[in-house]
Design an enzyme around this catalytic site. Sequence first.
Site, PDB file in Angstrom:
ATOM      1  N   ASP A  33     114.856  -1.022  27.131  1.00 51.12           N
ATOM      2  CA  ASP A  33     115.918  -1.804  27.771  1.00 51.12           C
ATOM      3  C   ASP A  33     115.294  -2.706  28.816  1.00 51.12           C
ATOM      4  OD1 ASP A  33     118.069  -0.698  26.332  1.00 51.12           O
ATOM      5  OD2 ASP A  33     118.162   1.019  27.685  1.00 51.12           O
ATOM      6  N   ASP A  54     122.147  -3.702  22.297  1.00 56.59           N
ATOM      7  CA  ASP A  54     123.331  -3.237  23.030  1.00 56.59           C
ATOM      8  C   ASP A  54     124.356  -4.361  23.188  1.00 56.59           C
ATOM      9  OD1 ASP A  54     122.087  -0.757  23.389  1.00 56.59           O
ATOM     10  OD2 ASP A  54     121.196  -1.365  25.290  1.00 56.59           O
TER      11      ASP A  54
END
Length: 198
Positions: free
Chosen positions: A143, A177
């Site tokens: 991420d 995401d």
Amino acid sequence: MSLRKAYLLIFIILLIDQVSKIYVKTNFILGDEAHVFEWFRIHFIENEGMAWGTKIPGEYGKLILTVFRIFAVFGIGYWLSDSIKKNHSDYLIVAIALIFAGASGNIIDSVFYGVIFDDSHGKLATLFSPEPYGTWFHGLVVDMFYFPIWKGNLPAWLPFFGGKQFEFFNAIFNVADMAISAGVGILLVFNKRAFPKQ
């Protein structure tokens, strides 16, 4: 929307997702942060693949999560194919394609990253390392997008959260995401167009 266009959308999202993750993984040490703007930063973290770093406890928690995701992607893929065959709304097909691409992007991390990268703690990771950090199905999801738009103490008069420190937006996420969130957002906001009454 044709199956070919849906595949193209999925491919583009997966390409951007994986290129961005590999770039961050090989150019940032875990925890490194680059300021693009004050409210937008590239902040490298890794997690086991659930929102806000949540994980399934136990020795096999990560494996269970990865296998569940693989089955879920097969289900989403069938839903996409069936929706195209039945000529359903483009809103629905685009939403499913986004969710499929996002879920597949994070599965790639979970399945492969543990065996193609070495560790990112205190050093840059190496792609196709002879000493990988994990095993098959136990990779960590990369991420990097962080938007700390506002951080401060909430007014004391607010119920439950008053006087406490609050940050908006504190999640750190990736392209996959964003694709999942966009797909779900389309289904919620354009629900009547995605699922028109026959």
